[in-house]
Design a protein around this motif. Sequence first.
Motif, mmCIF file in Angstrom:
data_model
loop_
_atom_site.group_PDB
_atom_site.id
_atom_site.type_symbol
_atom_site.label_atom_id
_atom_site.label_comp_id
_atom_site.label_asym_id
_atom_site.label_seq_id
_atom_site.Cartn_x
_atom_site.Cartn_y
_atom_site.Cartn_z
ATOM 1 N N UNK A 142 -14.210 -0.456 14.679
ATOM 2 C CA UNK A 142 -15.640 0.460 14.596
ATOM 3 C C UNK A 142 -15.425 1.724 13.872
ATOM 4 N N UNK A 143 -14.152 2.267 13.938
ATOM 5 C CA UNK A 143 -14.090 3.381 13.106
ATOM 6 C C UNK A 143 -13.915 2.962 11.519
ATOM 7 N N UNK A 144 -13.407 1.781 11.438
ATOM 8 C CA UNK A 144 -13.089 1.416 9.846
ATOM 9 C C UNK A 144 -14.310 1.027 9.217
ATOM 10 N N UNK A 171 -5.574 14.585 2.389
ATOM 11 C CA UNK A 171 -5.820 14.378 0.806
ATOM 12 C C UNK A 171 -5.690 12.969 0.338
ATOM 13 N N UNK A 172 -6.517 12.531 -0.311
ATOM 14 C CA UNK A 172 -6.490 11.166 -1.076
ATOM 15 C C UNK A 172 -5.048 10.814 -1.318
ATOM 16 N N UNK A 214 -3.764 5.672 5.484
ATOM 17 C CA UNK A 214 -3.692 6.568 4.229
ATOM 18 C C UNK A 214 -5.239 6.420 3.750
ATOM 19 N N UNK A 215 -5.616 7.571 2.891
ATOM 20 C CA UNK A 215 -6.813 7.861 2.311
ATOM 21 C C UNK A 215 -8.017 7.842 3.518
ATOM 22 N N UNK A 216 -7.948 8.611 4.176
ATOM 23 C CA UNK A 216 -8.628 8.661 5.485
ATOM 24 C C UNK A 216 -9.970 9.173 5.084
ATOM 25 N N UNK A 217 -10.098 10.082 4.297
ATOM 26 C CA UNK A 217 -11.102 10.862 3.762
ATOM 27 C C UNK A 217 -12.301 9.887 3.116
ATOM 28 N N UNK A 218 -11.733 8.923 2.299
ATOM 29 C CA UNK A 218 -12.693 8.203 1.569
ATOM 30 C C UNK A 218 -12.789 6.807 2.657
ATOM 31 N N UNK A 219 -13.741 6.591 3.119
ATOM 32 C CA UNK A 219 -14.014 5.575 4.224
ATOM 33 C C UNK A 219 -13.506 4.011 3.393
ATOM 34 N N UNK A 220 -14.110 4.103 2.215
ATOM 35 C CA UNK A 220 -13.991 2.757 1.516
ATOM 36 C C UNK A 220 -12.463 2.349 1.255
ATOM 37 N N UNK A 221 -11.762 3.533 0.996
ATOM 38 C CA UNK A 221 -10.310 3.367 0.521
ATOM 39 C C UNK A 221 -9.312 3.461 1.615
ATOM 40 N N UNK A 268 0.721 -1.367 0.071
ATOM 41 C CA UNK A 268 0.084 0.058 0.030
ATOM 42 C C UNK A 268 0.721 1.415 -0.074
ATOM 43 N N UNK A 269 2.175 1.341 -0.236
ATOM 44 C CA UNK A 269 3.089 2.547 -0.113
ATOM 45 C C UNK A 269 2.794 3.245 0.928
ATOM 46 N N UNK A 270 2.676 2.823 2.245
ATOM 47 C CA UNK A 270 2.552 3.677 3.213
ATOM 48 C C UNK A 270 3.834 4.399 3.952
ATOM 49 N N UNK A 271 4.760 4.035 3.239
ATOM 50 C CA UNK A 271 6.000 4.596 3.968
ATOM 51 C C UNK A 271 6.461 5.651 3.147
ATOM 52 N N UNK A 272 6.139 5.798 1.952
ATOM 53 C CA UNK A 272 6.720 6.613 0.799
ATOM 54 C C UNK A 272 6.497 7.806 1.599
#
Length: 872
Positions: A408-410, A355-356, A375-382, A296-300
């Motif tokens: 529950x937050x997810x 930002x996404x 990452x992608x907190x703004x869009x719940x499904x992403x 998911x490239x979360x460290x970039x």
Amino acid sequence: MTLIELVVVMGILGILFTAVYMFFVKGTEQFHFTRRQNQLATTGRLALEVLSDEIIWAGYMPYGGWTEDEWQPVEIASNTAFNFYADRDGNKVLTDSDHRNIFLDANNVLHVTDDDLMSRIAGTNITAVQFSYLDAGGIALSKPLDSLDRGAVRHIVIKLTLEDSYMGEVYQTVMQTMITPRNLGVYHNFDPLFYLPPPPDAKIVVNVDGVSGTHTPTTHQDALLDLLDGWGFTLVDLSDDELMGYDYDSSGVDLVILRNMPGTGSHASITGLPAALRAIPVPVIVLDPDDAEQVFFMGEGAGSVTDSRCELFKYVFDHPIHDQIAVGLPTFEVYDNTSGTTIVTTLDSLYPTPLPGTELITSFGVDTVSGVSVINQAVQANRRIHLCAPDFDNYTHDGEWFLFNIIMWSLPEPSAPPLGEEINVEGFEGESPGEIPVVFWEDDLEDGVLIPDSIPVYTDFGTGAKDLIWMHSSTGLGEINNLADLSLEMHRTVSGAFDRNIASTVVDLSAYNAFSDELYITIDSWKGTSEAINAEDGVFLMSVGGSIVDLLSQDFETLGLAHGDVEFWGDLYGRQRIHSPDPDWNNTTTFVTLDSRIDGASPFSRSRMMIELDTSALEDGTQIIVNYRMTDHGDETHNYSAVNNSGDYIGWSLGNGIDDSIEGYENLEPGSKTNGVWGDYSYAFTPSGSMPSTIFIIFSQHDNYMATSATQSDGISFDDITIYADNTTLDMSRIGTPVSAADWQRISVDLDDAAITNAVPFAADFGLALSQYGMGPWATYGMHWRYFELGVIEEKYSLPGWHHEPMNTGGIDDWSLEDVSGNHKWTLHANDPANYSNDSYCWLETPKIAIPDGTIEPVLSFVHLPFLSFSI
């Protein structure tokens, strides 16, 4: 009167007096036998009641907050002793008075003590006590139990042997009961002052170890599954090879949790899987840091992510995942510090308006700290969430609560319930004729009457709690299966000769009297299309007759090397020792070791122990059972050889000579056992034909090195040998017959009448069985069973016209007639107005209703204010 006449008269009188005397002698003997047996039975029942009253409290822990490592209620679970903890005063502190010890003393009296001043005695003339332990599925656990098996104990079986003598006659009886402590297996790591809100209707995919068709979750993955199941989520576990082909869109999945892969492994190495994971249309929680970076490239751009490690980026103290965890800087223990890894977490890293695609990384640059990255907190499904704390088996209460917050937050926000279809719209355009209600019939729920009503005592084969443990036995190719539709299947696996299947259970009916109480059994049966109903098919009363005769008990404490019932033999290099555990060979008492007297013996040494049994009083066809404890000291397996009767085996012979033939044997296979570990074993055989007057039990060892320690280098040790003859018989009396129809049919049994007719009194070990006798597989042959219920009929308030019974799920009947401010109302909440029940259904038989001619679209309306209303 002549002398001859006098002699004749005296002879006749002598015969008469002898007959009268023998009559009184036999009557006196029978009186003493009955009296002694009754005394033993009464003593045994009272002793079992005392033990039951104590053991039922095992594991009692009314206040939570204890981890599984801190709370292990079963301390000792051996063959003759049972020690346990129960926090009886409810102060969450285990004191000396909370520890119970149960044992039999040398005076044949049972003792129940604590580690303080409490001491109770139970019964006399108890010559032996035997404890057996079953898990939740009714499977016997091997004794003595290790720490893992002690945590699995759910049922305790107690068997007492009582014996007394009078005027040279010995009286003996054996009594047994099973106790199910309601608190064993209860999860105590909770805060009783706070209960979680009802979980949403959510479906979660959990990635586990293994492959398709064979999942092998780790202990931490099992702990995660248990937590999610306890919170009420619907779970689907998938292995790595099942992740790519799963239909996330149409299956209703709300969240995916990817497993941790220790070391440097990750899902990125599986061809095609990373892109499929990134395309999942619901939030994903990632447990492996390499997945977070490589999939998911979360460290970039925010620091690197390495195994068990995340880089700190930002804190958001008031985020929902911190709810009720900590105030201010959220620092708390995720893992129990007794687990060896104390993880203190400071969370979390979420931009207020990200930002996404923005990479947000949280945690610390040390391997012992956990964190959350999103990452992608703004869009719940992403959303892709990385949680650096995958060892769920070590979680503290705060750690579990924090995990619950993250999940529950997810999940998506629950949608508002549908309001239903619009029925009518009033536009107020003008006057129009309205509907005129006509009451055809009205039920007054005010007057209850006292009528007989059924109250379930035991239920099974349903989705409710199981009260019973069923033992399965089959002859030949017979088979019994628990099916997914909650029914029990009995059949023969292939067509052929007739075979019988029996599912038996024991119920405690000691609180009832067959002459004064009304008890019943109901169960549904469905026979195969070609199955014939035989005398062996149906519901049966089950009792055990006959007796068990003790032939020998030897623990080698006082035997020394003397001859008698036990003899020893060794060839040129073979030897035997009766010795104490010096050095410590994992046993606390004296035992026998068979091995070589020199190392490297050639040819291999032969050693044997022979036990002489007097079997002259046994009936033909009696089974003889040998129980013993055994350990080996690195010994390899040498199976029985008829060339010189050598090998590692237990068997029986008609002679005590070393070259006498072996009639039957069972290989000991020490090479397959764990070296230095004592285990309980059993060997059974039945001599064919006439019972011999003398039988010799042979214990044989064959190898070439001395036993020098618990695990080195050859040799086998034996201890605690008991031998008995089992001449018991099973008596079954049919009390319910299936219907000759290939569909579900109800069988009803008047249990109290059946018990009286068959002379089987209600008792604590009242036996029942379901039996099928057939010659082929389902669905042409065989029988299915479901919805078993044993209950009592008592006088209970009810309402005329209303009928009810438990739902066909094995649930408890919560239908009741409640007095509300002087008016009777029927309820489905067991007199608890705050909680309605799902464990009953009821129906109303109304009188015939005449609908007048000209009525348009008649409606039958039922209103139960303020909660329920429907129309037909």
